[in-house]
Design an enzyme around this catalytic site. Structure first.
Site, PDB file in Angstrom:
ATOM      1  N   LYS A 111     137.501  25.180  60.162  1.00 30.38           N
ATOM      2  CA  LYS A 111     137.019  23.816  60.407  1.00 30.38           C
ATOM      3  C   LYS A 111     138.169  22.820  60.549  1.00 30.38           C
ATOM      4  O   LYS A 111     138.060  21.863  61.299  1.00 30.38           O
ATOM      5  CB  LYS A 111     136.042  23.375  59.312  1.00 30.38           C
ATOM      6  CG  LYS A 111     134.731  24.147  59.384  1.00 30.38           C
ATOM      7  CD  LYS A 111     133.587  23.478  58.655  1.00 30.38           C
ATOM      8  CE  LYS A 111     132.291  24.230  58.951  1.00 30.38           C
ATOM      9  NZ  LYS A 111     131.134  23.721  58.305  1.00 30.38           N
ATOM     10  N   LYS A 194     129.552  33.096  65.234  1.00 29.46           N
ATOM     11  CA  LYS A 194     128.273  32.940  64.520  1.00 29.46           C
ATOM     12  C   LYS A 194     127.466  31.785  65.130  1.00 29.46           C
ATOM     13  O   LYS A 194     128.047  30.836  65.668  1.00 29.46           O
ATOM     14  CB  LYS A 194     128.506  32.747  63.020  1.00 29.46           C
ATOM     15  CG  LYS A 194     128.793  31.358  62.565  1.00 29.46           C
ATOM     16  CD  LYS A 194     128.592  31.203  61.053  1.00 29.46           C
ATOM     17  CE  LYS A 194     128.716  29.714  60.742  1.00 29.46           C
ATOM     18  NZ  LYS A 194     128.153  29.255  59.531  1.00 29.46           N
ATOM     19  N   LYS A 197     125.582  25.140  63.716  1.00 27.03           N
ATOM     20  CA  LYS A 197     125.086  23.795  64.032  1.00 27.03           C
ATOM     21  C   LYS A 197     126.061  23.063  64.938  1.00 27.03           C
ATOM     22  O   LYS A 197     125.680  22.222  65.725  1.00 27.03           O
ATOM     23  CB  LYS A 197     124.948  22.970  62.755  1.00 27.03           C
ATOM     24  CG  LYS A 197     123.925  23.472  61.762  1.00 27.03           C
ATOM     25  CD  LYS A 197     123.678  22.370  60.731  1.00 27.03           C
ATOM     26  CE  LYS A 197     123.088  22.900  59.437  1.00 27.03           C
ATOM     27  NZ  LYS A 197     124.119  23.226  58.437  1.00 27.03           N
TER      28      LYS A 197
HETATM   29  N1  AQP Z   1     124.721  32.174  61.789  1.00 29.11           N
HETATM   30  C1  AQP Z   1     124.254  32.323  60.559  1.00 29.11           C
HETATM   31  N2  AQP Z   1     123.690  33.493  60.187  1.00 29.11           N
HETATM   32  C2  AQP Z   1     123.181  33.655  58.942  1.00 29.11           C
HETATM   33  N3  AQP Z   1     123.196  32.681  58.007  1.00 29.11           N
HETATM   34  C3  AQP Z   1     123.733  31.489  58.340  1.00 29.11           C
HETATM   35  N4  AQP Z   1     123.887  30.337  57.668  1.00 29.11           N
HETATM   36  C4  AQP Z   1     124.500  29.429  58.459  1.00 29.11           C
HETATM   37  N5  AQP Z   1     124.758  29.967  59.658  1.00 29.11           N
HETATM   38  C5  AQP Z   1     124.289  31.257  59.629  1.00 29.11           C
HETATM   39  C6  AQP Z   1     123.444  30.128  56.299  1.00 29.11           C
HETATM   40  O1  AQP Z   1     122.721  28.914  56.250  1.00 29.11           O
HETATM   41  C7  AQP Z   1     122.949  28.322  54.970  1.00 29.11           C
HETATM   42  C8  AQP Z   1     123.345  26.889  55.145  1.00 29.11           C
HETATM   43  O2  AQP Z   1     124.608  26.754  55.694  1.00 29.11           O
HETATM   44  P1  AQP Z   1     125.333  25.335  55.750  1.00 29.11           P
HETATM   45  O3  AQP Z   1     124.400  24.228  55.876  1.00 29.11           O
HETATM   46  O4  AQP Z   1     126.309  25.276  54.638  1.00 29.11           O
HETATM   47  O5  AQP Z   1     126.030  25.442  57.114  1.00 29.11           O
HETATM   48  P2  AQP Z   1     127.213  26.368  57.508  1.00 29.11           P
HETATM   49  O6  AQP Z   1     127.288  27.603  56.687  1.00 29.11           O
HETATM   50  O7  AQP Z   1     128.422  25.529  57.543  1.00 29.11           O
HETATM   51  O8  AQP Z   1     126.778  26.873  58.931  1.00 29.11           O
HETATM   52  P3  AQP Z   1     126.067  26.091  60.062  1.00 29.11           P
HETATM   53  O9  AQP Z   1     124.668  25.794  59.663  1.00 29.11           O
HETATM   54  O10 AQP Z   1     126.139  26.802  61.327  1.00 29.11           O
HETATM   55  O11 AQP Z   1     126.915  24.773  60.218  1.00 29.11           O
HETATM   56  P4  AQP Z   1     128.411  24.632  60.803  1.00 29.11           P
HETATM   57  O12 AQP Z   1     128.266  24.314  62.242  1.00 29.11           O
HETATM   58  O13 AQP Z   1     128.908  23.468  60.007  1.00 29.11           O
HETATM   59  O14 AQP Z   1     129.167  25.902  60.576  1.00 29.11           O
HETATM   60  C9  AQP Z   1     123.982  29.164  54.247  1.00 29.11           C
HETATM   61  O15 AQP Z   1     123.308  30.028  53.355  1.00 29.11           O
HETATM   62  C10 AQP Z   1     124.612  29.947  55.351  1.00 29.11           C
HETATM   63  O16 AQP Z   1     125.095  31.186  54.888  1.00 29.11           O
END
Ligand code: AQP
Length: 332
Positions: A111, A194, A197
């Site tokens: 990030k 992966k 968001k």
């Molecule tokens: N691609 C994924 N596959 C499986 N699980 C996922 N999680 C996120 N992406 C995947 C799970 O969702 C929960 C919430 O995650 P978060 O809100 O902390 O967001 P993050 O992990 O940073 O991932 P995002 O949602 O895609 O956001 P960004 O774009 O910021 O990276 C967690 O349980 C995570 O494991």
């Protein structure tokens, strides 16, 4: 009873990865555990957020939990910033977390990117706040997707460091729960990335609020390879996109990857995609509709969050007081 803590950041469109990697599993666990599900708005602030959007997304994530089947009576649902003890405990834990542990966190490296010196302290310290979120409630289990495994291991290390420093068995070491056929849902456009968001590429992500036509279109446009689907799981080696789509099918139908592979063995992608689209539209269409209905009633959502925060505080504050006593902070 064992206790679960988990959360999602209100930082944009909730997607199929959040649903399959987290929320869907929580729904299945809520009867067996004492559950606390958080909307981690302080974590969201580790990157710039529009204040109006942040408030709206906080309500939308709450709506997603409920629409997906989390019972707000049986479980505690609240937003992190409503319980100040999270940040207080994060400071106390930060004081015993070596920088070397934080320097290993791959999510920070991803990030922060090349502009590491410009990244905020909050982004760097994120895993300490995450450890505080979990330990504040003495949670024993944390259901997350694969991507959060490293942060969970750090939370265990921090709990151990506290217990050792004060010679007391105070914090349980939280167990990660990573299960289902889609623990890491990948981008529909690139099987090596992966689903996320923050991915801005078109058609990479299925949002939980996408309408039926959009879900079906994204699945039809998902990247594949020119071969028929494999006869066995071993045949998925080197076929990341096929493995991802079959994993999604398996998770949505509560089957194992092996069962999904057997079902579509030797078939072509277009037939498989039609079945996958019908399955996804059936499940996400219902959840998305319910989310829209709930978001239209912010008074109801805010009531759930207020009540959840009261219940969360009732657990958190006595634990924080004990930590303060153990640590030697005077409460005159
Ligand atoms: N691609 C994924 N596959 C499986 N699980 C996922 N999680 C996120 N992406 C995947 C799970 O969702 C929960 C919430 O995650 P978060 O809100 O902390 O967001 P993050 O992990 O940073 O991932 P995002 O949602 O895609 O956001 P960004 O774009 O910021 O990276 C967690 O349980 C995570 O494991």
């Amino acid at each position: 009873m064992n206790r679960i803590f988990s959360g999602i950041q209100p930082t944009g469109n909730l997607h199929l990865g959040n649903y399959l990697g987290a929320i869907r599993n929580w729904v299945a666990l809520q009867r067996e555990y004492d559950c606390i599900f958080c909307i981690v708005d302080l974590h969201a602030l580790t990157l710039p957020q529009d204040p109006k959007e942040l408030r709206a997304q906080t309500r939308e994530v709450t709506a997603a939990y409920i629409a997906a089947g989390i019972d707000p009576e049986a479980c505690i649902i609240f937003n992190q910033s409503a319980v100040a003890a999270h940040t207080e405990l994060a400071w106390l834990l930060g004081c015993l977390t070596p920088l070397g542990w934080l320097n290993r966190m791959t999510q920070f490296k991803e990030k922060a990117g090349k502009q590491r010196d410009n990244a905020g302290l909050g982004l760097y310290a994120y895993p300490v706040l995450m450890a505080a979120d979990i330990l504040l409630y003495k949670a024993t289990h944390v259901p997350v997707g694969e991507d959060q495994k490293q942060h969970l291991e750090l939370a265990r290390d921090i709990a151990g460091a506290f217990n050792r420093r004060y010679g007391i068995d105070f914090f349980p070491l939280p167990e990660p729960q990573i299960f289902g056929a889609a623990t890491r849902v990948m981008s529909l456009r690139d099987g090596a990335k992966k689903m996320s968001k923050s991915d801005t590429s078109d058609y990479s992500r299925i949002n939980m609020t996408d309408d039926a036509d959009t879900v079906a279109l994204k699945i039809r446009k998902a990247k594949t390879d020119p071969h028929p689907l494999p006869e066995s799981e071993a045949g998925l080696e080197g076929r990341a996109e096929a493995a991802n789509l079959l994993g999604i099918y398996a998770a949505l139908s509560d089957a194992s990857l092996a069962e999904a592979v057997r079902r579509f063995a030797g078939r072509n992608f277009s037939e498989f995609k039609e079945e996958l689209a019908a399955l996804a539209v059936g499940i996400l269409g219902r959840i998305g509709g319910e989310m829209r209905r709930l978001v239209a009633d912010p008074g109801y959502i805010d009531g759930i969050l207020r009540r959840g925060a009261e219940r969360a505080r009732a657990i958190a504050l006595p634990n924080l007081r004990e930590v303060q006593d153990i640590t030697g902070l005077l409460r005159a």
